[in-house]
Design a protein around this motif. Sequence first.
Motif, PDB file in Angstrom:
ATOM      1  N   LYS A   1       0.841  -1.202   0.000  1.00 27.12           N
ATOM      2  CA  LYS A   1       0.000   0.000   0.000  1.00 27.12           C
ATOM      3  C   LYS A   1       0.874   1.249   0.000  1.00 27.12           C
ATOM      4  N   SER A   2       1.906   1.256   0.827  1.00 27.18           N
ATOM      5  CA  SER A   2       2.820   2.395   0.882  1.00 27.18           C
ATOM      6  C   SER A   2       3.540   2.587  -0.448  1.00 27.18           C
ATOM      7  N   ALA A   3       4.011   1.513  -1.030  1.00 30.22           N
ATOM      8  CA  ALA A   3       4.719   1.599  -2.312  1.00 30.22           C
ATOM      9  C   ALA A   3       3.799   2.087  -3.430  1.00 30.22           C
TER      10      ALA A   3
ATOM     11  N   HIS B   1      14.554   7.646  -4.314  1.00 35.40           N
ATOM     12  CA  HIS B   1      15.225   6.378  -4.019  1.00 35.40           C
ATOM     13  C   HIS B   1      14.185   5.271  -4.051  1.00 35.40           C
ATOM     14  N   LYS B   2      14.632   4.079  -4.290  1.00 32.57           N
ATOM     15  CA  LYS B   2      13.713   2.947  -4.255  1.00 32.57           C
ATOM     16  C   LYS B   2      13.246   2.713  -2.827  1.00 32.57           C
ATOM     17  N   TYR B   3      12.018   2.296  -2.728  1.00 32.54           N
ATOM     18  CA  TYR B   3      11.488   1.914  -1.423  1.00 32.54           C
ATOM     19  C   TYR B   3      12.084   0.571  -1.035  1.00 32.54           C
ATOM     20  N   ASP B   4      12.191   0.360   0.258  1.00 28.39           N
ATOM     21  CA  ASP B   4      12.772  -0.882   0.755  1.00 28.39           C
ATOM     22  C   ASP B   4      11.957  -1.353   1.958  1.00 28.39           C
ATOM     23  N   PHE B   5      11.553  -2.602   1.937  1.00 28.27           N
ATOM     24  CA  PHE B   5      10.803  -3.205   3.032  1.00 28.27           C
ATOM     25  C   PHE B   5      11.455  -4.537   3.365  1.00 28.27           C
ATOM     26  N   ARG B   6      11.674  -4.770   4.660  1.00 28.11           N
ATOM     27  CA  ARG B   6      12.370  -6.003   5.043  1.00 28.11           C
ATOM     28  C   ARG B   6      11.861  -6.463   6.407  1.00 28.11           C
ATOM     29  N   GLN B   7      11.779  -7.769   6.551  1.00 27.09           N
ATOM     30  CA  GLN B   7      11.424  -8.367   7.834  1.00 27.09           C
ATOM     31  C   GLN B   7      12.503  -9.370   8.211  1.00 27.09           C
TER      32      GLN B   7
ATOM     33  N   TYR C   1      11.885   1.721   4.315  1.00 23.92           N
ATOM     34  CA  TYR C   1      12.469   2.994   3.894  1.00 23.92           C
ATOM     35  C   TYR C   1      11.632   3.500   2.736  1.00 23.92           C
ATOM     36  N   THR C   2      11.041   4.674   2.916  1.00 19.52           N
ATOM     37  CA  THR C   2      10.196   5.257   1.875  1.00 19.52           C
ATOM     38  C   THR C   2      10.668   6.658   1.510  1.00 19.52           C
ATOM     39  N   GLY C   3      11.930   6.943   1.788  1.00 19.26           N
ATOM     40  CA  GLY C   3      12.497   8.255   1.493  1.00 19.26           C
ATOM     41  C   GLY C   3      12.827   8.994   2.779  1.00 19.26           C
ATOM     42  N   GLY C   4      13.580  10.060   2.643  1.00 13.00           N
ATOM     43  CA  GLY C   4      13.944  10.848   3.806  1.00 13.00           C
ATOM     44  C   GLY C   4      15.310  10.472   4.346  1.00 13.00           C
TER      45      GLY C   4
ATOM     46  N   HIS D   1      16.208   8.622   6.893  1.00 12.53           N
ATOM     47  CA  HIS D   1      16.419   7.226   7.296  1.00 12.53           C
ATOM     48  C   HIS D   1      15.097   6.481   7.288  1.00 12.53           C
ATOM     49  N   GLY D   2      15.186   5.185   7.308  1.00 15.81           N
ATOM     50  CA  GLY D   2      13.989   4.358   7.368  1.00 15.81           C
ATOM     51  C   GLY D   2      13.491   4.253   8.801  1.00 15.81           C
ATOM     52  N   SER D   3      12.545   3.366   8.992  1.00  9.35           N
ATOM     53  CA  SER D   3      12.042   3.121  10.344  1.00  9.35           C
ATOM     54  C   SER D   3      11.862   1.617  10.518  1.00  9.35           C
ATOM     55  N   THR D   4      11.964   1.209  11.754  1.00  8.99           N
ATOM     56  CA  THR D   4      11.826  -0.199  12.087  1.00  8.99           C
ATOM     57  C   THR D   4      10.905  -0.340  13.284  1.00  8.99           C
ATOM     58  N   VAL D   5      10.076  -1.345  13.242  1.00  8.52           N
ATOM     59  CA  VAL D   5       9.255  -1.728  14.387  1.00  8.52           C
ATOM     60  C   VAL D   5       9.796  -3.062  14.865  1.00  8.52           C
ATOM     61  N   ARG D   6      10.078  -3.158  16.153  1.00 11.86           N
ATOM     62  CA  ARG D   6      10.609  -4.385  16.743  1.00 11.86           C
ATOM     63  C   ARG D   6       9.559  -4.938  17.695  1.00 11.86           C
ATOM     64  N   GLU D   7       9.357  -6.253  17.599  1.00 13.45           N
ATOM     65  CA  GLU D   7       8.351  -6.896  18.439  1.00 13.45           C
ATOM     66  C   GLU D   7       8.891  -8.208  18.973  1.00 13.45           C
ATOM     67  N   GLY D   8       8.696  -8.414  20.251  1.00 15.26           N
ATOM     68  CA  GLY D   8       9.041  -9.689  20.862  1.00 15.26           C
ATOM     69  C   GLY D   8       7.809 -10.580  20.911  1.00 15.26           C
TER      70      GLY D   8
END
Length: 176
Positions: free
Chosen positions: A26-28, A38-44, A65-68, A70-77
């Motif tokens: 959806k974001s892309a 820049h290309k968008y980047d999504f990683r898990q 990473y959708t520009g700007g 730096h990207g952002s990360t969500v971390r979950e245990g």
Amino acid sequence: MTNEAQQEINAVFKQKTEKFVTESEKSANNRDASVEEHKYDFRQDFLVTFNREGILSVVIDQSSYTGGAHGSTVREGLTFSLKSGMQLELGDLLKADPNYKQTLDNMLKERTKNESFADVSAGLNAKPDFYVREGGIAILYQQYEIAPYAAGFPTYEFNFSELLPKGTNPFVSFSE
């Protein structure tokens, strides 16, 4: 581990991955094609932090990473009983101390009050992000939750011996 437990655990991983893929697509698709970017980047990614005594604990990072700058990360245990496949909450492991929430809240406030990156003394969230590690647990906060981006994921480790009555085995009901 039973087939049913394995299916329960895999269903959680699948649901989280599918949700991340859907949000990433959806974001892309919402990007402005007229602007050279820049290309968008999504990683898990994931890391197994504990896998014994009837418990599986995993940390999942979902990065985008959708520009700007730096990207952002969500971390979950995520922590599971290998006996039932049930996703465990902190109280499932610390139930031997009925005051574990207050104890952890006080310990977190004490540890975070002297951090150089935060003016905040952060306590225990209503539903804390945590994972099991050798000998204890780790409570983590998201990027920007209590500190600037550069601080990453502030993580505080506690030994079970700090949190539970002497001689208590937090895994006894999961390893039978």
